[in-house]
Write a protein that holds these residues in place. Sequence first.
Motif, short mmCIF file in Angstrom:
data_model
loop_
_atom_site.label_atom_id
_atom_site.label_comp_id
_atom_site.label_asym_id
_atom_site.label_seq_id
_atom_site.Cartn_x
_atom_site.Cartn_y
_atom_site.Cartn_z
N TYR A 1 27.87 1.18 63.59
CA TYR A 1 28.31 -0.22 63.43
C TYR A 1 28.99 -0.40 62.07
CZ TYR A 1 27.88 -5.22 62.33
OH TYR A 1 28.13 -6.50 61.94
N ASP B 1 37.85 -8.72 66.06
CA ASP B 1 37.15 -7.51 66.51
C ASP B 1 35.84 -7.31 65.74
OD1 ASP B 1 39.26 -7.15 68.20
OD2 ASP B 1 40.17 -5.48 67.10
N GLU C 1 33.33 -9.55 67.27
CA GLU C 1 32.89 -8.97 68.55
C GLU C 1 31.87 -7.86 68.32
OE1 GLU C 1 35.52 -7.68 71.54
OE2 GLU C 1 36.66 -9.54 71.64
N LEU C 2 32.13 -6.99 67.34
CA LEU C 2 31.20 -5.89 67.03
C LEU C 2 29.82 -6.43 66.69
CD1 LEU C 2 33.40 -3.54 64.80
CD2 LEU C 2 32.21 -2.85 66.89
N ARG D 1 28.05 -7.84 69.78
CA ARG D 1 27.52 -6.75 70.61
C ARG D 1 26.25 -6.18 70.00
NH1 ARG D 1 32.95 -5.06 70.93
NH2 ARG D 1 33.84 -5.98 72.80
N GLY E 1 23.26 -7.86 70.96
CA GLY E 1 22.88 -7.74 72.37
C GLY E 1 23.50 -8.78 73.27
N ALA F 1 25.86 -10.48 75.90
CA ALA F 1 26.56 -9.95 77.07
C ALA F 1 28.07 -10.07 76.88
CB ALA F 1 26.13 -10.71 78.32
N GLU F 2 28.80 -9.11 77.48
CA GLU F 2 30.25 -9.03 77.29
C GLU F 2 30.98 -10.30 77.75
OE1 GLU F 2 33.09 -7.13 75.37
OE2 GLU F 2 31.09 -6.27 75.63
N ILE G 1 30.61 -12.90 75.13
CA ILE G 1 31.46 -12.62 73.96
C ILE G 1 32.89 -13.08 74.23
CG2 ILE G 1 32.50 -10.77 72.56
CD1 ILE G 1 29.86 -9.22 72.89
N GLN G 2 33.39 -12.76 75.43
CA GLN G 2 34.76 -13.18 75.78
C GLN G 2 34.86 -14.69 75.88
OE1 GLN G 2 37.13 -11.03 75.36
NE2 GLN G 2 35.50 -9.52 75.02
#
Length: 259
Positions: free
Chosen positions: A132, A147, A150-151, A154, A157, A159-160, A163-164
């Motif tokens: 990380y 970005d 976003e890192l 993530r 934990g 969920a994708e 995040i979007q």
Amino acid sequence: MDKKTISRDGTSIAYESTGQGPAVILVSGAMSTGGTVAPLAVPLSERFRVVVYDRRGRGESGDTKPYAVEREVEDLAALIEAVGGEAALCGVSSGGALVLEAAASGLPVRQVAVYEVPFAVYEGGAKERAEYTARLTEALEQGRRGDAVELFLRLTGMAEEMIQGARHSPMWPGMESIAPSLAYDDAVMGDGLVPRERLASITVPALAVAGGASPAWMREAARAIAEAVPEGTYRSLEGQTHMVEPGVLGPVLVEFFGG
């Protein structure tokens, strides 16, 4: 924030205080400002003078390069001096790692409380943190703030799809604006493991709290902190998660700081 103090390196630190009594300084974690922990000041301010502040590089506080964890400890030293020369500290998430370091550094601190410092106590935790750190450093050096956020999300934990969703929300520009401070929290967390030797040098009472509904490793990390500090105590709050309710954590802190 209606007040300012100047840290040792000349950085302006914005803060505000409510209530009267012995000083308690609240320290926020990653992707947050003093306003994030301000709700916790409400239950505490009935018995204490509660201080919330914007950590350097966020909100109304300034920033001075190059960053070092020692500078943030100096920020706390300046705040403690500004509110009378002694204080108790309470840190949430990675802000907890900062207050533990401040206490270990010998600042005039009465007591320390932390909530869910995300130290890794599981297999591969140090490797995950190192990866990380490398990816975060690269994203920030290349100016890819989105970005970097976003890192971090993530790492927590999230969920994708969430995040979007966050990336297209009105909150996103604000998150990108304080993205560079993610490197500061990463530095505060060190190698990501419980710094047992450092914690053993803390000479004041410490309370490590975790939520009963949080992942088991969060409670293990809190327990490990309490075991490493000579006067450490561990508490679990039934039904609470990382987004702890101020009305639940507040009374526990009032009892501890008033003891």
